[in-house]
Design an enzyme around this catalytic site. Sequence first.
Site, PDB file in Angstrom:
ATOM      1  N   HIS A  18       0.928  -1.315   0.035  1.00 14.67           N
ATOM      2  CA  HIS A  18      -0.111   0.034   0.048  1.00 14.67           C
ATOM      3  C   HIS A  18       0.835   1.364  -0.049  1.00 14.67           C
ATOM      4  CE1 HIS A  18      -3.313  -2.506   2.111  1.00 14.67           C
ATOM      5  NE2 HIS A  18      -3.994  -2.238   1.106  1.00 14.67           N
ATOM      6  N   LYS A  42     -15.308  -7.914   3.538  1.00 13.06           N
ATOM      7  CA  LYS A  42     -14.117  -8.213   4.507  1.00 13.06           C
ATOM      8  C   LYS A  42     -14.443  -8.132   5.918  1.00 13.06           C
ATOM      9  CE  LYS A  42     -10.448  -7.295   1.328  1.00 13.06           C
ATOM     10  NZ  LYS A  42      -9.370  -6.333   0.957  1.00 13.06           N
ATOM     11  N   ARG A  91      -1.328  -5.661  -8.574  1.00 10.96           N
ATOM     12  CA  ARG A  91      -0.285  -6.616  -8.175  1.00 10.96           C
ATOM     13  C   ARG A  91       0.053  -7.676  -9.244  1.00 10.96           C
ATOM     14  NH1 ARG A  91      -3.232  -7.483  -2.451  1.00 10.96           N
ATOM     15  NH2 ARG A  91      -4.657  -7.282  -3.959  1.00 10.96           N
ATOM     16  N   SER A 129      -2.930  -7.737   2.891  1.00 10.38           N
ATOM     17  CA  SER A 129      -3.071  -7.384   4.411  1.00 10.38           C
ATOM     18  C   SER A 129      -3.576  -8.898   4.809  1.00 10.38           C
ATOM     19  CB  SER A 129      -4.272  -6.394   4.622  1.00 10.38           C
ATOM     20  OG  SER A 129      -4.004  -5.084   3.964  1.00 10.38           O
TER      21      SER A 129
HETATM   22  N1  COD Z   1       0.832  -3.588  -4.001  1.00  9.89           N
HETATM   23  C1  COD Z   1       0.284  -2.553  -4.670  1.00  9.89           C
HETATM   24  N2  COD Z   1      -1.033  -2.443  -4.255  1.00  9.89           N
HETATM   25  C2  COD Z   1      -1.540  -3.007  -3.342  1.00  9.89           C
HETATM   26  C3  COD Z   1      -0.838  -4.096  -2.658  1.00  9.89           C
HETATM   27  C4  COD Z   1       0.430  -4.360  -2.882  1.00  9.89           C
HETATM   28  N3  COD Z   1       0.919  -5.213  -2.152  1.00  9.89           N
HETATM   29  N4  COD Z   1      -1.616  -4.566  -1.428  1.00  9.89           N
HETATM   30  C5  COD Z   1      -2.900  -3.940  -1.894  1.00  9.89           C
HETATM   31  N5  COD Z   1      -2.988  -3.075  -3.002  1.00  9.89           N
HETATM   32  C6  COD Z   1      -3.857  -2.242  -3.367  1.00  9.89           C
HETATM   33  C7  COD Z   1      -5.017  -2.735  -3.793  1.00  9.89           C
HETATM   34  O1  COD Z   1      -5.030  -3.373  -5.148  1.00  9.89           O
HETATM   35  C8  COD Z   1      -5.924  -1.532  -3.878  1.00  9.89           C
HETATM   36  O2  COD Z   1      -5.942  -0.889  -4.688  1.00  9.89           O
HETATM   37  C9  COD Z   1      -5.536  -0.903  -2.682  1.00  9.89           C
HETATM   38  O3  COD Z   1      -4.394  -1.161  -2.502  1.00  9.89           O
HETATM   39  C10 COD Z   1      -6.373  -1.099  -1.133  1.00  9.89           C
HETATM   40  O4  COD Z   1      -6.195  -2.503  -1.074  1.00  9.89           O
HETATM   41  P1  COD Z   1      -7.167  -3.073   0.278  1.00  9.89           P
HETATM   42  O5  COD Z   1      -7.054  -4.629  -0.092  1.00  9.89           O
HETATM   43  O6  COD Z   1      -6.840  -2.531   1.561  1.00  9.89           O
HETATM   44  O7  COD Z   1      -8.677  -2.394  -0.142  1.00  9.89           O
HETATM   45  P2  COD Z   1      -9.921  -3.070  -0.667  1.00  9.89           P
HETATM   46  O8  COD Z   1      -9.472  -3.841  -2.054  1.00  9.89           O
HETATM   47  O9  COD Z   1     -10.722  -4.107   0.269  1.00  9.89           O
HETATM   48  O10 COD Z   1     -10.963  -1.756  -1.132  1.00  9.89           O
HETATM   49  C11 COD Z   1     -12.037  -1.762  -1.474  1.00  9.89           C
HETATM   50  C12 COD Z   1     -12.721  -0.410  -1.145  1.00  9.89           C
HETATM   51  C13 COD Z   1     -12.844  -0.501   0.258  1.00  9.89           C
HETATM   52  C14 COD Z   1     -12.130   0.720  -1.845  1.00  9.89           C
HETATM   53  C15 COD Z   1     -14.246  -0.819  -1.874  1.00  9.89           C
HETATM   54  O11 COD Z   1     -14.892  -1.977  -1.134  1.00  9.89           O
HETATM   55  C16 COD Z   1     -15.251   0.317  -1.781  1.00  9.89           C
HETATM   56  O12 COD Z   1     -14.939   1.263  -2.422  1.00  9.89           O
HETATM   57  N6  COD Z   1     -15.846   0.603  -0.887  1.00  9.89           N
HETATM   58  C17 COD Z   1     -16.987   1.667  -0.548  1.00  9.89           C
HETATM   59  C18 COD Z   1     -18.463   1.059  -1.252  1.00  9.89           C
HETATM   60  C19 COD Z   1     -18.278   1.573  -2.458  1.00  9.89           C
HETATM   61  O13 COD Z   1     -17.955   2.707  -3.101  1.00  9.89           O
HETATM   62  N7  COD Z   1     -18.686   0.422  -3.244  1.00  9.89           N
HETATM   63  C20 COD Z   1     -18.999   0.745  -4.686  1.00  9.89           C
HETATM   64  C21 COD Z   1     -17.641   0.335  -5.497  1.00  9.89           C
HETATM   65  S1  COD Z   1     -18.051  -1.134  -6.474  1.00  9.89           S
END
Ligand code: COD
Length: 160
Positions: A18, A42, A91, A129
């Site tokens: 991140h 989640k 990723r 995570s």
């Molecule tokens: N390297 C690079 N990028 C990474 C890595 C890594 N090792 N690990 C994670 N990431 C990136 C992910 O690809 C993502 O882009 C970002 O970091 C955040 O990752 P996460 O896993 O912490 O977060 P997510 O994917 O669970 O987040 C999803 C949201 C919370 C953004 C999504 O559910 C959301 O927008 N929720 C709000 C409700 C909404 O608007 N819904 C409609 C959308 S369809």
Amino acid sequence: MASIAVCPGSFDPITNGHLDIITRGAKVFDEVKVVVLNNSSKQPLFTVEERINLIKEVTKNIPNVKVDSFQGLLIDYAKNVGASAIIRGLRAVSDFEYEMQITSMNRVLNDEIETFFIMTNNQYSFLSSSIVKEVAKYNGKITELVPPPVEKALKAKFIK
Ligand code: COD
């Protein structure tokens, strides 16, 4: 006009993957708002407040990064704060389908805010995570995977 990008996620907790994306994004946009949002599929380990505090701590040396949280749709948050862009990390090919789905949905909701994808550094391409929590739970070494304050917070959660 200053360019504002939103970097949304669960950040449960923030990892070096991140942080790599946030750091790269902060070099391109005038301001990056890292926002903790709810991913309904989640079950979080850290509270929103704990996640915010950890993100603030590990981004404190990047002056154009701000940290926030929001209950609701990402696109509403982005509009409220005047953002023109959403930053997401990629990723591997396995991320593509999910990212394409949420990007397309966000575009249906608001076609003015563009999503930008940043490829992670190869060394973090396996990192999530969930993997970090799994390793920390069984007392495995996570020093290279997360910033020191996150390692400490994970140990405090799992080692009683
Ligand atoms: N390297 C690079 N990028 C990474 C890595 C890594 N090792 N690990 C994670 N990431 C990136 C992910 O690809 C993502 O882009 C970002 O970091 C955040 O990752 P996460 O896993 O912490 O977060 P997510 O994917 O669970 O987040 C999803 C949201 C919370 C953004 C999504 O559910 C959301 O927008 N929720 C709000 C409700 C909404 O608007 N819904 C409609 C959308 S369809």
